[in-house]
Design an enzyme around this catalytic site. Structure first.
Site, PDB file in Angstrom:
ATOM      1  CD  GLU A 325      -2.780  -1.472   2.272  1.00 16.10           C
ATOM      2  OE1 GLU A 325      -3.008  -0.507   3.043  1.00 16.10           O
ATOM      3  OE2 GLU A 325      -3.209  -2.611   2.469  1.00 16.10           O
ATOM      4  CG  ASN A 372      -0.384  -6.523  -1.839  1.00 13.00           C
ATOM      5  OD1 ASN A 372      -1.000  -7.032  -2.773  1.00 13.00           O
ATOM      6  ND2 ASN A 372      -0.782  -6.612  -0.573  1.00 13.00           N
ATOM      7  CG  HIS A 408      -9.472  -6.207   0.806  1.00 17.37           C
ATOM      8  ND1 HIS A 408      -9.534  -7.390   1.489  1.00 17.37           N
ATOM      9  CD2 HIS A 408      -8.187  -5.784   0.888  1.00 17.37           C
ATOM     10  CE1 HIS A 408      -8.345  -7.686   1.988  1.00 17.37           C
ATOM     11  NE2 HIS A 408      -7.498  -6.729   1.627  1.00 17.37           N
ATOM     12  CD  GLU A 441      -3.999  -7.969   1.240  1.00 16.20           C
ATOM     13  OE1 GLU A 441      -4.921  -7.367   1.829  1.00 16.20           O
ATOM     14  OE2 GLU A 441      -2.802  -7.611   1.340  1.00 16.20           O
ATOM     15  CG  ASP A 443     -11.830  -9.787   1.847  1.00 13.62           C
ATOM     16  OD1 ASP A 443     -11.132  -9.780   2.886  1.00 13.62           O
ATOM     17  OD2 ASP A 443     -11.971  -8.780   1.118  1.00 13.62           O
TER      18      ASP A 443
HETATM   19  O1  G3I Z   1      -1.268  -9.894  17.938  1.00 11.22           O
HETATM   20  C1  G3I Z   1      -1.749  -8.762  18.663  1.00 11.22           C
HETATM   21  C2  G3I Z   1      -2.183  -9.194  20.051  1.00 11.22           C
HETATM   22  O2  G3I Z   1      -1.043  -9.657  20.773  1.00 11.22           O
HETATM   23  C3  G3I Z   1      -2.816  -8.016  20.786  1.00 11.22           C
HETATM   24  O3  G3I Z   1      -3.317  -8.447  22.021  1.00 11.22           O
HETATM   25  C4  G3I Z   1      -3.961  -7.447  19.952  1.00 11.22           C
HETATM   26  C5  G3I Z   1      -4.536  -6.236  20.645  1.00 11.22           C
HETATM   27  O4  G3I Z   1      -5.205  -5.464  19.722  1.00 11.22           O
HETATM   28  O5  G3I Z   1      -3.474  -7.058  18.636  1.00 11.22           O
HETATM   29  C6  G3I Z   1      -2.946  -8.175  17.942  1.00 11.22           C
HETATM   30  O6  G3I Z   1      -2.481  -7.719  16.685  1.00 11.22           O
HETATM   31  C7  G3I Z   1      -3.533  -7.468  15.746  1.00 11.22           C
HETATM   32  C8  G3I Z   1      -3.248  -8.336  14.514  1.00 11.22           C
HETATM   33  O7  G3I Z   1      -4.178  -8.045  13.462  1.00 11.22           O
HETATM   34  C9  G3I Z   1      -3.336  -9.822  14.832  1.00 11.22           C
HETATM   35  O8  G3I Z   1      -4.633 -10.141  15.227  1.00 11.22           O
HETATM   36  C10 G3I Z   1      -3.472  -6.009  15.359  1.00 11.22           C
HETATM   37  O9  G3I Z   1      -3.881  -5.223  16.469  1.00 11.22           O
HETATM   38  C11 G3I Z   1      -4.404  -5.748  14.181  1.00 11.22           C
HETATM   39  O10 G3I Z   1      -4.215  -4.405  13.719  1.00 11.22           O
HETATM   40  C12 G3I Z   1      -4.043  -6.674  13.033  1.00 11.22           C
HETATM   41  O11 G3I Z   1      -4.968  -6.472  11.973  1.00 11.22           O
HETATM   42  C13 G3I Z   1      -4.492  -6.968  10.718  1.00 11.22           C
HETATM   43  C14 G3I Z   1      -4.316  -5.760   9.784  1.00 11.22           C
HETATM   44  O12 G3I Z   1      -3.931  -6.216   8.481  1.00 11.22           O
HETATM   45  C15 G3I Z   1      -3.238  -4.822  10.269  1.00 11.22           C
HETATM   46  O13 G3I Z   1      -1.994  -5.492  10.215  1.00 11.22           O
HETATM   47  C16 G3I Z   1      -5.531  -7.922  10.155  1.00 11.22           C
HETATM   48  O14 G3I Z   1      -5.598  -9.090  10.952  1.00 11.22           O
HETATM   49  C17 G3I Z   1      -5.146  -8.301   8.739  1.00 11.22           C
HETATM   50  O15 G3I Z   1      -6.164  -9.086   8.122  1.00 11.22           O
HETATM   51  C18 G3I Z   1      -4.969  -7.036   7.895  1.00 11.22           C
HETATM   52  O16 G3I Z   1      -4.550  -7.421   6.617  1.00 11.22           O
HETATM   53  C19 G3I Z   1      -4.267  -6.318   5.748  1.00 11.22           C
HETATM   54  C20 G3I Z   1      -3.086  -6.710   4.886  1.00 11.22           C
HETATM   55  O17 G3I Z   1      -1.988  -7.033   5.705  1.00 11.22           O
HETATM   56  C21 G3I Z   1      -2.753  -5.602   3.902  1.00 11.22           C
HETATM   57  N1  G3I Z   1      -3.925  -5.262   3.094  1.00 11.22           N
HETATM   58  C22 G3I Z   1      -5.116  -4.898   3.873  1.00 11.22           C
HETATM   59  C23 G3I Z   1      -5.465  -6.032   4.817  1.00 11.22           C
HETATM   60  C24 G3I Z   1      -6.721  -5.717   5.602  1.00 11.22           C
HETATM   61  O18 G3I Z   1      -6.482  -4.619   6.436  1.00 11.22           O
END
Ligand code: G3I
Length: 530
Positions: A325, A372, A408, A441, A443
């Protein structure tokens, strides 16, 4: 020809009555394979039940090996007898199918909760229902519209029977949730290899690698997950485990445990691996990077991060999303140059993208390097800005091999579900630059779609078909990765708790979205076969 058993005849009946997209014509060969794998399924479950009771691993391994050898021999005979040659070319080899089934049986038995004795009783009870589960699952996979009710009846009658006559060792304990579903999952694996191939095999025949984003702890905790990965997936992406925050939380300190777990899953598959993502200025970027005080400090972090992370699995990662991004996010205010206003852009300039690509190439010359982006699947100013960026990178000599279209759908932009031809034209536009293109990605959110649930799911199925068909029509489109497999684990659920964006529902039932993908892949496979 050997007299066909009633079961086999019934399978033929189901195969013919459930006309439609029967992958493998219900030839005598396909029918014999179904009968053989149904017997193997029952035998493997009985062997596993015995092993649960006595823990005699050598005896279990001997009996499994004997069952698999019988299956492999029977499949070879069926294929030799099949004059068309279709049977061999269009289904897995006996030893592959057998080993996949035996692994699935072991995974299923190990994942059932409850006492060992109760689990052994359940596994043994399931063994006697293999044939019926395989028959109804096969009919359902061939033509869900005709066979959905038969399948539902099979599931509920088996569940009722287990409730009514629980194994003695389970007396008093409730039948664990998911026990019956697990059997139908096994049946899907079995029938999938014998006559109905899943997205993995169909994708292979269509020339498209079907992938999924995973969180390793979710796979480990859900007995259905590994079975679906085996049947419907050929590539894995770490949804979060390989991002900067999780792997490099402090300067010079790395934690690859979760990422290594994803690599181990891919090794077991086997699955291709997409590395996601080395540089993302927006999310899961640790504070020490965000607050870098100088260009040199940040560049030092970047060099170390790219070299160490890529170096961890050198050669094992097929493609890296080197930069994720790079454009200003659609929900953020526009920036002067259209690029995301992040610490890399501020301290290293827009050239950080090319710099990261060069560092990645130096770290692993064999990996395909991608940028990406989201919201660029449809024509418009955002796609034009991304196209200009890609052209700049290529003309500057940056080692860019491909671009990832996140896809998405229905979210970016909100409520827009593009036609197949629209997506195809977008993919071609970038492919014509000599690049690989992948949907990285995928969905399809229903959060902004009105209507009854069934009508929205049918609509979603058509959109999944549109999107996958677009990729199958562009030679440079080599893969479609789903951003998750089951609605239960979708990232979108944290924003829209009732959303249903993926091909499997919360109970791992295949949705119209699954069949939409299958239809697009099956059509492409037929086109490819000529
Ligand atoms: O692992 C920590 C955990 O230890 C903690 O307790 C918790 C508290 O909030 O956070 C956890 O991390 C989270 C992580 O997902 C794992 O669950 C982050 O806060 C959360 O921001 C993160 O969200 C991910 C997001 O990217 C940001 O990285 C989503 O699961 C993931 O599906 C999403 O995927 C992104 C792609 O990488 C890039 N393109 C867009 C896509 C959707 O946003």
């Amino acid at each position: 020809m050997k007299r066909l058993s009633p079961f086999v005849l019934l399978t033929v009946a189901f195969a013919f009555t459930a006309a439609g997209a029967t992958d493998l014509p219900a030839t005598a060969c396909g029918v014999r394979k179904v009968a053989t794998i149904a017997s193997a399924c029952g035998e493997l479950l009985r062997v596993e039940a015995r092993y649960l009771s006595d823990g005699d691993a050598p005896r279990r391994d001997t009996r499994v090996a004997r069952t698999l050898a019988r299956l492999d021999t029977a499949w070879d005979k069926a294929e030799v007898a099949d004059a068309s040659g279709m049977c061999a070319s269009r289904s897995a080899a006996g030893d592959v199918a057998g080993s996949r089934l035996s692994e699935a049986v072991a995974t299923t038995a190990a994942a059932l909760p409850g006492s060992v004795a109760c689990r052994a009783g359940l596994v043994s009870a399931l063994a006697s229902h293999c044939r019926r589960a395989i028959r109804s699952e096969g009919a359902f996979l061939r033509d869900r519209d005709r066979a959905a009710s038969e399948r539902a009846r099979a599931v509920s009658s088996l569940r009722d029977r287990l409730e009514a006559e629980p194994p003695a060792a389970c007396a008093g304990a409730p039948i664990p949730e998911g026990t019956v579903d697990a059997l139908f999952r096994l049946a899907g694996i079995a029938i999938g290899d014998a006559t109905i191939r899943g997205l993995r095999a169909l994708g292979h025949e269509a020339g498209i690698v079907i992938g999924a984003a995973v969180e390793p702890h979710e796979v480990a905790a859900d007995p259905s997950y590994p079975l679906v990965l085996a049947h419907d997936v050929a590539s894995l992406t770490a949804e979060n485990a390989m991002k900067w925050g999780p792997v490099h939380p402090q300067p010079g300190a790395y934690d690859f445990a979760a990422a290594d777990a994803v690599v181990a899953l891919a090794d077991a598959g086997p699955h291709r691996l997409r590395g996601h993502t080395l540089v993302w200025g927006a999310l899961q970027l640790p504070a020490y990077v965000q607050s870098a005080a100088s260009t040199d400090e940040l560049r030092g972090y970047l060099l170390d991060h790219v070299a160490t992370t890529i170096g961890r699995w050198g050669g094992r990662i097929a493609q890296w999303d080197v930069v994720n991004e790079p454009l200003a996010a659609v929900h953020e205010p526009p920036t002067s140059d259209g690029l995301d206003d992040n610490v890399f852009r501020r301290l290293l300039g827009p050239g950080y993208i090319a710099e990261a690509l060069h560092l990645a190439r130096a770290a692993d010359p064999g990996a395909r390097l991608y940028v990406n982006e989201n919201g660029v699947e449809i024509p418009g100013p955002r796609q034009d800005r991304f196209f200009a960026l890609v052209q700049e990178l290529l003309s500057s000599g940056a080692p860019l091999d491909g671009v990832g279209f996140q896809s998405h759908v229905g979210l970016i932009p909100i409520g827009l579900y593009p036609e197949s031809a629209t997506i195809e034209a977008s993919l071609r536009r970038f492919a014509d630059l000599g690049l690989e293109v992948e949907l990285t990605e995928l969905d399809v959110t229903l959060a902004f779609r009105a209507g009854t649930v069934p009508s929205r799911l049918e609509f979603q199925g058509e959109e999944y078909r549109n999107v996958v068909e677009a990729c199958t029509r562009v030679p440079a489109c080599t893969g479609v990765t789903l951003w998750g497999l089951s609605d239960r684990y979708s990232w979108l659920r944290s924003f829209f708790p009732n959303d249903r964006p993926l091909p499997f529902d919360d109970a791992w039932q295949r949705k119209p979205a699954y069949f939409g993908m299958r239809a697009a892949l099956a059509a492409a496979a037929l086109r490819k076969a000529g």
